[in-house]
Design a protein around this motif. Structure first.
Motif, PDB file in Angstrom:
ATOM      1  N   ALA A 121     -10.894  16.373   7.403  1.00 14.19           N
ATOM      2  CA  ALA A 121     -12.183  16.970   7.014  1.00 14.19           C
ATOM      3  C   ALA A 121     -12.760  16.289   5.783  1.00 14.19           C
ATOM      4  O   ALA A 121     -13.981  16.106   5.671  1.00 14.19           O
ATOM      5  CB  ALA A 121     -12.007  18.462   6.762  1.00 14.19           C
ATOM      6  N   ASN A 122     -11.900  15.889   4.855  1.00 12.07           N
ATOM      7  CA  ASN A 122     -12.362  15.270   3.612  1.00 12.07           C
ATOM      8  C   ASN A 122     -12.700  13.791   3.745  1.00 12.07           C
ATOM      9  O   ASN A 122     -13.363  13.232   2.870  1.00 12.07           O
ATOM     10  CB  ASN A 122     -11.302  15.453   2.516  1.00 12.07           C
ATOM     11  CG  ASN A 122     -11.349  16.814   1.871  1.00 12.07           C
ATOM     12  OD1 ASN A 122     -12.208  17.106   1.039  1.00 12.07           O
ATOM     13  ND2 ASN A 122     -10.436  17.685   2.270  1.00 12.07           N
ATOM     14  N   LEU A 128      -4.534  13.584  -3.110  1.00 10.90           N
ATOM     15  CA  LEU A 128      -4.784  12.485  -2.170  1.00 10.90           C
ATOM     16  C   LEU A 128      -6.220  12.493  -1.649  1.00 10.90           C
ATOM     17  O   LEU A 128      -6.788  11.443  -1.353  1.00 10.90           O
ATOM     18  CB  LEU A 128      -3.826  12.579  -0.978  1.00 10.90           C
ATOM     19  CG  LEU A 128      -2.350  12.278  -1.233  1.00 10.90           C
ATOM     20  CD1 LEU A 128      -1.553  12.444   0.050  1.00 10.90           C
ATOM     21  CD2 LEU A 128      -2.176  10.865  -1.766  1.00 10.90           C
ATOM     22  N   ASN A 129      -6.798  13.669  -1.538  1.00 12.52           N
ATOM     23  CA  ASN A 129      -8.162  13.771  -1.005  1.00 12.52           C
ATOM     24  C   ASN A 129      -9.207  13.204  -1.966  1.00 12.52           C
ATOM     25  O   ASN A 129     -10.308  12.856  -1.547  1.00 12.52           O
ATOM     26  CB  ASN A 129      -8.497  15.232  -0.690  1.00 12.52           C
ATOM     27  CG  ASN A 129      -7.800  15.718   0.560  1.00 12.52           C
ATOM     28  OD1 ASN A 129      -7.649  14.967   1.520  1.00 12.52           O
ATOM     29  ND2 ASN A 129      -7.343  16.959   0.552  1.00 12.52           N
ATOM     30  N   PRO A 156      -6.579   2.791  -1.459  1.00 15.83           N
ATOM     31  CA  PRO A 156      -6.163   2.708  -0.051  1.00 15.83           C
ATOM     32  C   PRO A 156      -4.764   3.283   0.111  1.00 15.83           C
ATOM     33  O   PRO A 156      -3.919   3.173  -0.792  1.00 15.83           O
ATOM     34  CB  PRO A 156      -6.198   1.213   0.250  1.00 15.83           C
ATOM     35  CG  PRO A 156      -6.120   0.530  -1.072  1.00 15.83           C
ATOM     36  CD  PRO A 156      -6.790   1.452  -2.055  1.00 15.83           C
ATOM     37  N   ALA A 157      -4.508   3.920   1.233  1.00 17.43           N
ATOM     38  CA  ALA A 157      -3.210   4.557   1.446  1.00 17.43           C
ATOM     39  C   ALA A 157      -3.026   4.861   2.928  1.00 17.43           C
ATOM     40  O   ALA A 157      -3.986   4.895   3.698  1.00 17.43           O
ATOM     41  CB  ALA A 157      -3.105   5.856   0.633  1.00 17.43           C
ATOM     42  N   ILE A 158      -1.772   5.069   3.290  1.00 17.63           N
ATOM     43  CA  ILE A 158      -1.422   5.584   4.616  1.00 17.63           C
ATOM     44  C   ILE A 158      -0.939   7.014   4.416  1.00 17.63           C
ATOM     45  O   ILE A 158      -0.031   7.258   3.612  1.00 17.63           O
ATOM     46  CB  ILE A 158      -0.319   4.746   5.276  1.00 17.63           C
ATOM     47  CG1 ILE A 158      -0.758   3.288   5.414  1.00 17.63           C
ATOM     48  CG2 ILE A 158       0.066   5.321   6.637  1.00 17.63           C
ATOM     49  CD1 ILE A 158       0.368   2.350   5.839  1.00 17.63           C
ATOM     50  N   ILE A 159      -1.545   7.959   5.118  1.00 18.05           N
ATOM     51  CA  ILE A 159      -1.161   9.364   5.007  1.00 18.05           C
ATOM     52  C   ILE A 159      -0.673   9.841   6.372  1.00 18.05           C
ATOM     53  O   ILE A 159      -1.436   9.857   7.342  1.00 18.05           O
ATOM     54  CB  ILE A 159      -2.336  10.244   4.534  1.00 18.05           C
ATOM     55  CG1 ILE A 159      -2.856   9.768   3.176  1.00 18.05           C
ATOM     56  CG2 ILE A 159      -1.907  11.710   4.464  1.00 18.05           C
ATOM     57  CD1 ILE A 159      -4.134  10.483   2.727  1.00 18.05           C
ATOM     58  N   VAL A 172       0.846  -1.174   0.000  1.00 18.95           N
ATOM     59  CA  VAL A 172       0.000   0.000   0.000  1.00 18.95           C
ATOM     60  C   VAL A 172       0.893   1.240   0.000  1.00 18.95           C
ATOM     61  O   VAL A 172       1.967   1.237   0.600  1.00 18.95           O
ATOM     62  CB  VAL A 172      -0.946   0.007   1.230  1.00 18.95           C
ATOM     63  CG1 VAL A 172      -0.159  -0.012   2.515  1.00 18.95           C
ATOM     64  CG2 VAL A 172      -1.889   1.180   1.197  1.00 18.95           C
ATOM     65  N   ASP A 173       0.480   2.268  -0.716  1.00 22.39           N
ATOM     66  CA  ASP A 173       1.285   3.486  -0.786  1.00 22.39           C
ATOM     67  C   ASP A 173       1.235   4.236   0.536  1.00 22.39           C
ATOM     68  O   ASP A 173       0.173   4.377   1.165  1.00 22.39           O
ATOM     69  CB  ASP A 173       0.797   4.399  -1.906  1.00 22.39           C
ATOM     70  CG  ASP A 173       1.221   3.893  -3.281  1.00 22.39           C
ATOM     71  OD1 ASP A 173       2.394   3.515  -3.426  1.00 22.39           O
ATOM     72  OD2 ASP A 173       0.380   3.872  -4.201  1.00 22.39           O
ATOM     73  N   VAL A 174       2.403   4.724   0.966  1.00 25.49           N
ATOM     74  CA  VAL A 174       2.533   5.502   2.192  1.00 25.49           C
ATOM     75  C   VAL A 174       2.990   6.903   1.805  1.00 25.49           C
ATOM     76  O   VAL A 174       3.983   7.066   1.089  1.00 25.49           O
ATOM     77  CB  VAL A 174       3.558   4.868   3.157  1.00 25.49           C
ATOM     78  CG1 VAL A 174       3.664   5.681   4.441  1.00 25.49           C
ATOM     79  CG2 VAL A 174       3.205   3.414   3.451  1.00 25.49           C
ATOM     80  N   TYR A 175       2.274   7.919   2.266  1.00 23.08           N
ATOM     81  CA  TYR A 175       2.591   9.310   1.928  1.00 23.08           C
ATOM     82  C   TYR A 175       2.935  10.093   3.193  1.00 23.08           C
ATOM     83  O   TYR A 175       2.168  10.102   4.151  1.00 23.08           O
ATOM     84  CB  TYR A 175       1.409   9.984   1.234  1.00 23.08           C
ATOM     85  CG  TYR A 175       1.008   9.335  -0.065  1.00 23.08           C
ATOM     86  CD1 TYR A 175       1.622   9.682  -1.270  1.00 23.08           C
ATOM     87  CD2 TYR A 175       0.002   8.363  -0.087  1.00 23.08           C
ATOM     88  CE1 TYR A 175       1.259   9.078  -2.454  1.00 23.08           C
ATOM     89  CE2 TYR A 175      -0.365   7.756  -1.285  1.00 23.08           C
ATOM     90  CZ  TYR A 175       0.270   8.115  -2.466  1.00 23.08           C
ATOM     91  OH  TYR A 175      -0.099   7.517  -3.645  1.00 23.08           O
TER      92      TYR A 175
END
Length: 481
Positions: A354-355, A328-329, A334-337, A273-276
């Protein structure tokens, strides 16, 4: 010699303690109040002293609640010397300018509302240029090195284990033929940090000023923390196909989380999974961590024997461009932010929350202390995870929260994982203090940097550990030593 307690007194932010030795005025830390939105503006402007009269600021570490008002003092006429470790100076260079940038955004939004209401406009405490200029006042001192501050005052920094460059401030003060030894802990780290060394011994003191952030709480074990994080990643990103949003302080906490994810990736446990890391400050801070690898613990150094970059892996992306952040919003992947700020009071992470807060696939993972009035604390209270659970948590009612002045139904899950905290819990702090100090020789201990309930609980724990002469000072209180 006397000391006046001016900030982080019966609360957590705004550390400032004014020491007067003869004609010299020495400020221990110069922190900004945080976590109350514009309400903190008055607190930050009301210093309790004239900035131009301060001769020295001795900085325990770079976190904004300990360093964030240095440019404001500069703006108001302070031209003395700021003493810190080299890593603290380098972190302050990026952090103080980032704080100026955030202030500008907050004031712009606040003044927009004020104009509509025909109310007085506000001004920033300082701008980025003033932050840059204040850096000229810094002078650095390595750990475990005696430095003559002025006549009769000698300083030594020892590693506090809380943040890169963080230090216990040790002062030996000779006055009227008598030598007095004062230690100010700043913030005390944990004995088994994922990336930093454990807090180091410091010289015997006569007077101790000690933090108490977790004075009434205990942490989970380090290994449990990593396993729980992996479980939350799998549940959110794999099982639900959603986003895991981690509000995290840009300096210290973010690097620790990335390091743990890096180890999970290397071991083959982290799902694909992509991590940002979505924070310009986090990106810059991580580069500073890479230049001070000698300050990291032996485990990190061991990992670096086969992995040259313990803060980077193939699915990790560092984001600085605001346009990439906005993308990203709208992404359904799926992702880790991981994004600042840790208390959800400002920065890009507040927009991410919020988003996504109305999406049941989302998890918001709180990984550290949140002041009671912050958005992070309010979210924890909604789920009965904070210190003041509200009616929604107690009665299992539909959860609603206000973000940027708009009401949101909370359909996302909110989790708490405080094993990443950079603060020692009360047992860890007392174990440390009683190991490195003969507590029977400490004449008086002053408890600061903790909510009143935590400070009072910590006072009781210290008495149980044979400390004597313990005070939780009131704001503005002056004590002759």
């Amino acid at each position: 010699m006397k000391i006046q307690f001016l900030g982080a007194v019966r609360e957590v932010t705004g550390s400032k303690h004014l020491l007067t030795v003869g004609r010299k005025k020495i400020l221990l830390d110069c922190g900004m109040y945080q976590g109350k939105g514009m309400e903190t503006d008055r607190q930050n402007r009301d210093l309790g002293f004239e900035p131009s009269n301060i001769d020295y600021i001795i900085l325990s570490h770079a976190h904004i609640d300990h360093s964030g008002l240095i440019p404001y003092l500069y703006r108001k006429g302070f031209r003395g010397t700021v003493l810190s470790t080299p890593a603290t100076r380098d972190l302050c260079y990026i952090m103080l300018q980032d704080t100026a940038f955030i202030q500008a955004l907050d004031i712009k939004w606040f003044n927009k509302k004020q104009r509509k209401l025909h109310q007085p406009l506000a001004d920033v405490l300082y701008d980025a240029e003033q932050a840059r200029r204040s850096m000229r006042l810094f002078r650095t001192i390595d750990y475990d090195t005696d430095y003559r501050v002025c006549e009769g005052v000698t300083l030594r920094f020892t590693d506090s284990g809380h943040i890169l460059g963080g230090a216990v401030v040790n002062l030996q003060i000779e006055e009227d033929g008598e030598v007095k030894r004062l230690a100010y802990t700043g913030d005390i780290g944990r004995p088994h940090s994922h990336i930093l060394k454990a807090p180091q011994p410091f010289p015997q003191c006569d007077y101790l000023i000690c933090e108490s952030t977790y004075g009434n709480r205990l942490h989970e074990e380090e290994e449990v923390t990593a396993n729980e994080l992996l479980e939350i990643v799998r549940d959110t990103c794999v099982d639900k196909g959603g986003k895991l949003i981690i509000p995290s302080f840009s300096v210290g906490r973010t690097q620790e989380i990335v390091y743990v994810l890096n180890n999970l990736y290397n071991a083959g446990f982290l799902p694909r999974v992509d991590v940002y890391v979505d924070s310009p400050l986090s990106v810059n801070a991580t580069e500073i961590f890479k230049t001070y690898t000698d300050l990291l613990n032996d485990e990190v150094k061991q990992v670096m024997r086969y992995d040259k970059d313990p803060f980077g892996f193939n699915t990790l992306h560092y984001i600085t461009d605001i346009r990439e952040s906005k993308v990203l919003n709208h992404s359904e992947e799926p992702a880790i932010i991981i994004s600042a700020s840790g208390m959800l009071e400002a920065g890009r992470v507040k927009h991410h929350v919020a988003n996504h807060i109305e999406d049941p696939r989302t998890t918001i993972l709180i990984v550290g202390y949140c002041t009671p009035t912050s958005l992070g604390a309010r979210l924890l209270n909604l789920f009965g995870l904070g210190e003041s659970p509200n009616a929604y948590a107690r009665n299992n009612q539909p959860k609603v929260i206000s973000i940027f002045g708009e009401e949101h139904k909370v359909r996302a899950d909110v989790r708490l994982l405080d094993g990443f905290s950079g603060h020692g819990d009360y047992k860890e702090m007392i174990d440390y203090l009683t190991t490195v100090q003969d507590v029977t020789k400490i004449k008086h201990t002053f408890i600061v940097h903790g909510e009143e309930s935590a400070a009072e609980a910590y006072k009781d724990h210290l008495y149980e550990a044979d400390f004597r002469g313990i005070t939780v000072p009131a704001k503005g209180q002056t004590v002759e030593l």
